[in-house]
Design a protein around this motif. Structure first.
Motif, PDB file in Angstrom:
ATOM      1  N   UNK A   1      31.676  78.766 -23.876  1.00  0.00           N
ATOM      2  CA  UNK A   1      30.741  78.217 -22.882  1.00  0.00           C
ATOM      3  C   UNK A   1      30.690  79.012 -21.590  1.00  0.00           C
ATOM      4  N   UNK A   2      31.645  79.932 -21.410  1.00  0.00           N
ATOM      5  CA  UNK A   2      31.713  80.646 -20.129  1.00  0.00           C
ATOM      6  C   UNK A   2      31.155  82.066 -20.220  1.00  0.00           C
ATOM      7  N   UNK A   3      30.593  82.389 -21.377  1.00  0.00           N
ATOM      8  CA  UNK A   3      30.023  83.733 -21.517  1.00  0.00           C
ATOM      9  C   UNK A   3      28.595  83.672 -22.047  1.00  0.00           C
ATOM     10  N   UNK A   4      27.883  82.623 -21.679  1.00  0.00           N
ATOM     11  CA  UNK A   4      26.516  82.442 -22.190  1.00  0.00           C
ATOM     12  C   UNK A   4      25.597  83.560 -21.685  1.00  0.00           C
ATOM     13  N   UNK A   5      24.844  84.115 -22.622  1.00  0.00           N
ATOM     14  CA  UNK A   5      23.886  85.142 -22.225  1.00  0.00           C
ATOM     15  C   UNK A   5      22.467  84.613 -22.415  1.00  0.00           C
ATOM     16  N   UNK A   6      21.717  84.613 -21.324  1.00  0.00           N
ATOM     17  CA  UNK A   6      20.310  84.203 -21.402  1.00  0.00           C
ATOM     18  C   UNK A   6      19.521  85.493 -21.630  1.00  0.00           C
ATOM     19  N   UNK A   7      18.993  85.647 -22.844  1.00  0.00           N
ATOM     20  CA  UNK A   7      18.370  86.925 -23.208  1.00  0.00           C
ATOM     21  C   UNK A   7      17.045  87.129 -22.494  1.00  0.00           C
ATOM     22  N   UNK A   8      16.364  86.051 -22.223  1.00  0.00           N
ATOM     23  CA  UNK A   8      15.077  86.173 -21.533  1.00  0.00           C
ATOM     24  C   UNK A   8      14.868  84.948 -20.662  1.00  0.00           C
ATOM     25  N   UNK A   9      14.478  85.192 -19.405  1.00  0.00           N
ATOM     26  CA  UNK A   9      14.135  84.078 -18.522  1.00  0.00           C
ATOM     27  C   UNK A   9      12.620  83.904 -18.588  1.00  0.00           C
ATOM     28  N   UNK A  10      12.177  82.760 -19.021  1.00  0.00           N
ATOM     29  CA  UNK A  10      10.744  82.522 -19.201  1.00  0.00           C
ATOM     30  C   UNK A  10      10.134  81.898 -17.939  1.00  0.00           C
ATOM     31  N   UNK A  11      10.883  81.006 -17.324  1.00  0.00           N
ATOM     32  CA  UNK A  11      10.419  80.298 -16.118  1.00  0.00           C
ATOM     33  C   UNK A  11      11.660  79.739 -15.424  1.00  0.00           C
ATOM     34  N   UNK A  12      11.514  79.056 -14.272  1.00  0.00           N
ATOM     35  CA  UNK A  12      12.716  78.485 -13.636  1.00  0.00           C
ATOM     36  C   UNK A  12      13.464  77.502 -14.542  1.00  0.00           C
ATOM     37  N   UNK A  13      12.783  76.981 -15.544  1.00  0.00           N
ATOM     38  CA  UNK A  13      13.425  75.931 -16.359  1.00  0.00           C
ATOM     39  C   UNK A  13      13.503  76.276 -17.848  1.00  0.00           C
ATOM     40  N   UNK A  14      13.105  77.493 -18.211  1.00  0.00           N
ATOM     41  CA  UNK A  14      13.146  77.856 -19.638  1.00  0.00           C
ATOM     42  C   UNK A  14      13.716  79.257 -19.823  1.00  0.00           C
ATOM     43  N   UNK A  15      14.474  79.414 -20.909  1.00  0.00           N
ATOM     44  CA  UNK A  15      14.992  80.724 -21.260  1.00  0.00           C
ATOM     45  C   UNK A  15      15.124  80.839 -22.762  1.00  0.00           C
ATOM     46  N   UNK A  16      15.454  82.055 -23.221  1.00  0.00           N
ATOM     47  CA  UNK A  16      15.723  82.262 -24.643  1.00  0.00           C
ATOM     48  C   UNK A  16      17.212  82.563 -24.772  1.00  0.00           C
ATOM     49  N   UNK A  17      17.917  81.712 -25.504  1.00  0.00           N
ATOM     50  CA  UNK A  17      19.358  81.893 -25.732  1.00  0.00           C
ATOM     51  C   UNK A  17      19.603  81.861 -27.237  1.00  0.00           C
ATOM     52  N   UNK A  18      20.282  82.892 -27.745  1.00  0.00           N
ATOM     53  CA  UNK A  18      20.529  83.000 -29.197  1.00  0.00           C
ATOM     54  C   UNK A  18      19.227  82.877 -29.989  1.00  0.00           C
ATOM     55  N   UNK A  19      18.153  83.417 -29.447  1.00  0.00           N
ATOM     56  CA  UNK A  19      16.866  83.396 -30.145  1.00  0.00           C
ATOM     57  C   UNK A  19      16.119  82.073 -30.054  1.00  0.00           C
ATOM     58  N   UNK A  20      16.722  81.092 -29.369  1.00  0.00           N
ATOM     59  CA  UNK A  20      16.079  79.757 -29.293  1.00  0.00           C
ATOM     60  C   UNK A  20      15.455  79.520 -27.921  1.00  0.00           C
ATOM     61  N   UNK A  21      14.234  78.972 -27.875  1.00  0.00           N
ATOM     62  CA  UNK A  21      13.702  78.512 -26.586  1.00  0.00           C
ATOM     63  C   UNK A  21      14.606  77.395 -26.068  1.00  0.00           C
ATOM     64  N   UNK A  22      15.045  77.511 -24.833  1.00  0.00           N
ATOM     65  CA  UNK A  22      16.054  76.589 -24.299  1.00  0.00           C
ATOM     66  C   UNK A  22      15.637  76.071 -22.928  1.00  0.00           C
TER      67      UNK A  22
END
Lengths: 83, 394
Positions: free
Chosen positions: B24-45
């Motif tokens: 839980x302490x090494x999470x990588x957000x691969x893409x920031x889509x907006x202030x409230x959305x990102x792509x983590x492990x290929x999933x919209x989050x």
């Protein structure tokens, strides 16, 4: 306050924190090394000590505390400063 | 090379996590889509574990200001303000902050962490006494360590306990520095600031309030808890950050002290750190102007917080405090919290996992931070992800 009286009172306060440890607590017992208190338990112990002796223990002074006897000396010093 | 024994405890935690297979302490957000959305492990989050309270990170005006400063003034300052010179914009931001709070002057630091380190170590030293709330942020504890001052903890949010400890100082109480936070970052609970002001006045001491999680969030103007409680004039120093409601990086202190300009030079974390980049300063100035007028965003933030709080309460969760931008779910057991956190991530919701000793009361927490930029649908989706945890009885 006599040092041995403080040690005796402190041993009573420390004992519940050391539950399950087969250690006879004396002045020379290491608080973290022998009783296994982690940082949270140490802070809880400090609060218990502060209430019991009606003192404030500066957390920076804890760095010098290894044994029950060290803590007793710090309590005496803090009580002197608070008097 | 032999193992460093000082790393033993941290190494043990890393190994424990590796054994469970969750980090839980090494999470990588691969893409920031907006202030409230990102792509983590290929999933919209859905991002519910930021401190982007007003959603300012993608504000078009802030981005335009940053871009203009980047083009005109370059990427970085390459040094500290004292040794290598301030840019005009550094000082302009300080004057903006002083005006915003109605205080004499401000000092800008390179992070919020350094603002606490810098102020506490400049205001106190060996032989001085600093009184801190037991649940203070690490930057406050570390500031006290850097100061080398006598550091006394009082019970969390307990003004009577503070007063008792102040009395024990005798004549020295008037020289003590009292430090509290407006809103505490773990549980989202507020300080009883008026009571602390009463104690400060009773003993003639100095009061520093860290408004990191309340600036921009609380108050008609967004000045924080001191504004809400009507005690801003009685707070000697307000410390804050640019990395939460202002959507950037940096920290500051404002105060009425005649020594404000001396304090900066007595502050090693100010003197020996590279200053903030021009784009950061420019975007922060724009964000501050908008924050003051962002009453609608604050209303939306509070509505989102209430929606999340109500949704999670209805599911039967224990929550840390009244509805606020920080909504903390108390889980208790560390391993359960870890698995729960992972479950949420796999269901498209990123929150913060907080475990002892960083948390109060030996609790493990799933800390959600709400943003004005969250839509009601996103808040409902966060609640639905929590509700899908097999441990939920509802």
């Amino acid at each position: 306050m006599n040092h041995q009286d403080v040690v005796a009172q402190l041993i009573e306060l420390v004992t519940p924190f050391a539950e399950g440890r087969p250690v006879v607590i004396t002045e020379n017992t290491g608080i973290t090394s022998e009783l296994g208190l982690d940082s949270l338990k140490v802070m809880d112990l400090v609060v218990a000590v502060e209430d019991e002796f009606d003192i404030s223990v500066p957390i920076n002074a804890l760095a010098e505390v290894r044994t029950v006897g060290d803590f007793a000396s710090l309590i005496q010093k803090s009580a002197g400063e608070n008097a | 090379m032999k193992e460093n024994p000082r790393l033993k405890a941290v190494r043990a935690v890393r190994q424990e996590l590796a054994a469970v297979g969750i980090d839980p302490f090494g999470v990588q957000i691969d893409q920031i889509v907006s202030p409230t959305e990102g792509i983590i492990d290929g999933r919209p989050t859905i991002l519910a574990g930021t401190n982007n309270y007003l959603g300012m990170t993608f504000d078009a005006d802030c981005i335009a200001s940053a871009r203009e400063a980047l083009e005109s003034s370059g990427t970085g300052t390459t040094g500290s303000r004292m040794a290598n010179g301030s840019y005009a914009s550094h000082r302009e931001l300080e004057l903006d902050l002083a005006r915003f709070y109605g205080k004499r002057d401000a000092i800008v630091f390179s992070t919020g962490y350094q603002a606490n380190l810098g102020m506490i170590s400049a205001l106190a030293g060996p032989g001085d006494t600093v009184m801190i709330d037991a649940d203070s942020h690490a930057s406050i504890y570390d500031g006290c360590t850097l100061a080398g001052a006598n550091t006394i903890r009082f019970r969390h949010n307990d003004a009577d306990d503070l007063a008792k400890r102040m009395r024990r100082l005798g004549d020295g109480a008037a020289d003590a520095l009292i430090i509290v936070e407006g809103v505490y970052s773990m549980l989202g609970d507020r300080a009883p600031l008026r009571e602390f002001v009463r104690v400060k006045k009773e003993f003639g001491a100095t009061l520093l309030v860290d408004e990191a999680h309340s600036m921009g969030v609380l108050g008609e103007k967004g000045q924080g808890l001191a504004e809400v409680d009507g005690v801003l004039a009685d707070v000697d120093f307000v410390v804050g950050t640019f990395s939460k409601s202002l959507g950037n990086t940096g920290g500051f202190c404002v105060g009425d002290s005649a020594d404000m300009d001396v304090l900066r030079y007595a502050s090693r974390p100010y003197v020996f750190t590279a200053s903030l980049a021009p784009a950061t300063i420019a975007a922060t100035r724009t964000a501050l102007r908008k924050l003051e007028k962002a009453t609608d965003l604050r209303k939306r933030l509070q509505a989102n917080a209430e929606r999340l709080h109500a949704g999670l309460s209805a599911l039967g969760f224990r929550l840390g405090a009244a509805p606020n931008a920080v909504v903390a779910v108390l889980v208790g057991d560390k391993l359960e919290a870890l698995r729960f956190w992972d479950h949420l991530l796999k269901h498209g919701v990123y929150v913060n996992l907080m475990v002892p000793p960083a948390t109060p009361g030996n609790e493990s927490l799933l800390r959600c931070s709400v943003s004005a930029a969250h839509t009601p649908e996103q808040i409902d989706a966060i609640c639905a992800a929590f509700g899908s945890w097999p441990g939920v009885k509802a």
